[in-house]
Design a protein around this motif. Structure first.
Motif, PDB file in Angstrom:
ATOM      1  N   ARG A  72      -7.822   5.760   2.983  1.00 54.68           N
ATOM      2  CA  ARG A  72      -7.321   6.614   1.924  1.00 54.68           C
ATOM      3  C   ARG A  72      -6.319   7.625   2.533  1.00 54.68           C
ATOM      4  N   CYS A  73      -5.320   7.679   1.910  1.00 52.68           N
ATOM      5  CA  CYS A  73      -4.079   8.633   2.237  1.00 52.68           C
ATOM      6  C   CYS A  73      -4.507   9.934   2.105  1.00 52.68           C
ATOM      7  N   ALA A  74      -4.148  10.884   3.342  1.00 56.21           N
ATOM      8  CA  ALA A  74      -4.750  12.114   3.497  1.00 56.21           C
ATOM      9  C   ALA A  74      -3.793  13.154   2.656  1.00 56.21           C
TER      10      ALA A  74
ATOM     11  N   VAL B 116      -0.939  14.704  -2.976  1.00 58.49           N
ATOM     12  CA  VAL B 116      -0.011  14.271  -3.887  1.00 58.49           C
ATOM     13  C   VAL B 116       0.599  12.979  -3.691  1.00 58.49           C
ATOM     14  N   CYS B 117       0.033  12.098  -2.765  1.00 55.98           N
ATOM     15  CA  CYS B 117       0.292  10.930  -2.782  1.00 55.98           C
ATOM     16  C   CYS B 117       0.164  10.014  -3.804  1.00 55.98           C
ATOM     17  N   ILE B 118       0.877   9.076  -4.446  1.00 55.76           N
ATOM     18  CA  ILE B 118       0.619   8.630  -5.792  1.00 55.76           C
ATOM     19  C   ILE B 118      -0.817   7.650  -5.462  1.00 55.76           C
ATOM     20  N   THR B 119      -1.155   7.248  -4.443  1.00 54.18           N
ATOM     21  CA  THR B 119      -2.288   6.316  -4.287  1.00 54.18           C
ATOM     22  C   THR B 119      -3.402   7.243  -4.428  1.00 54.18           C
ATOM     23  N   ASN B 120      -3.292   8.375  -4.454  1.00 55.75           N
ATOM     24  CA  ASN B 120      -4.580   9.734  -4.801  1.00 55.75           C
ATOM     25  C   ASN B 120      -4.288   9.817  -6.154  1.00 55.75           C
TER      26      ASN B 120
ATOM     27  N   LYS C  60       0.847   4.775   8.895  1.00 55.34           N
ATOM     28  CA  LYS C  60       1.605   5.423   8.203  1.00 55.34           C
ATOM     29  C   LYS C  60       1.799   5.003   6.858  1.00 55.34           C
ATOM     30  N   CYS C  61       1.557   5.869   5.830  1.00 54.41           N
ATOM     31  CA  CYS C  61       1.340   5.304   4.492  1.00 54.41           C
ATOM     32  C   CYS C  61       2.531   4.774   3.938  1.00 54.41           C
ATOM     33  N   ARG C  62       2.592   3.580   2.974  1.00 49.86           N
ATOM     34  CA  ARG C  62       3.850   2.718   2.746  1.00 49.86           C
ATOM     35  C   ARG C  62       4.348   3.760   1.580  1.00 49.86           C
ATOM     36  N   TYR C  63       3.515   4.618   0.893  1.00 51.87           N
ATOM     37  CA  TYR C  63       4.248   5.178  -0.237  1.00 51.87           C
ATOM     38  C   TYR C  63       4.781   6.635   0.071  1.00 51.87           C
ATOM     39  N   CYS C  64       4.123   7.505   0.775  1.00 54.63           N
ATOM     40  CA  CYS C  64       4.605   9.053   1.072  1.00 54.63           C
ATOM     41  C   CYS C  64       5.352   9.032   2.478  1.00 54.63           C
ATOM     42  N   GLY C  65       4.791   8.142   3.438  1.00 53.36           N
ATOM     43  CA  GLY C  65       5.258   8.145   4.860  1.00 53.36           C
ATOM     44  C   GLY C  65       4.396   9.219   5.508  1.00 53.36           C
TER      45      GLY C  65
END
Ligand SMILES: [Zn+2]
Length: 152
Positions: free
Chosen positions: A108-110, A113-117, A136-141
């Motif tokens: 899960r992305c920490a 506000v990441c789109i995946t959350n 590293k998250c692909r969407y928010c870095g």
């Protein structure tokens, strides 16, 4: 199988032995692979002595062979465990579990506000440093370390 190691892995006709599990991670592995819900025969042992780890946990699962997806989940929780695939009482394959280059829907992305959350979608992480376990998250870095991750 009567050698030292044989006694621990004896009598599994077909299935998987998960070895070199850090003792404090044993029940995390059980949970992760949903072995509590598994109908196959499962043997869970802990605090075996190990040259490499001091003590270790070991799990034997009859008639179960884990998918690559399940193995990448394992890699995130304990990067150095080993899987032995048993067929007809013989170890036919040993797999050292290691972090793959990319993890899809495992972590899960920490970043709140990441789109995946915020959207119903799969997370994707690139493992940028396998040694230190940095991904590293692909969407928010956002980068996060394997020691602080939450599983999906
Ligand atoms: Zn993110």
């Amino acid at each position: 199988m009567e050698d030292k190691k044989g006694r621990m892995v004896a009598a599994l006709e077909n299935g998987t032995v998960i070895d070199h599990i850090p003792t404090q991670k044993l029940f995390t592995v059980v949970q992760l692979l949903q072995l509590d819900k598994c109908k196959d025969s499962v043997t869970i042992g802990n605090n075996y002595s190990s040259k490499k780890l001091g003590h270790k946990g070991l799990i034997k699962v009859a008639d179960r062979f884990f998918s690559d997806d399940e193995i990448s989940r394992l890699a995130v929780v304990c990067p150095n465990i080993r899987l032995c695939i048993i067929r007809d009482y013989e170890v036919v394959e040993k797999k050292e579990v290691c972090l793959p280059d990319q993890l899809t829907n495992v972590v899960r992305c920490a970043n709140p506000v990441c789109i995946t959350n915020n959207e119903p979608m799969k997370t994707v992480f690139y493992v940028v440093d396998k040694e230190r376990g940095i991904m590293k998250c692909r969407y928010c870095g956002k980068e996060q370390c394997i020691d602080n991750i939450k599983l999906v």
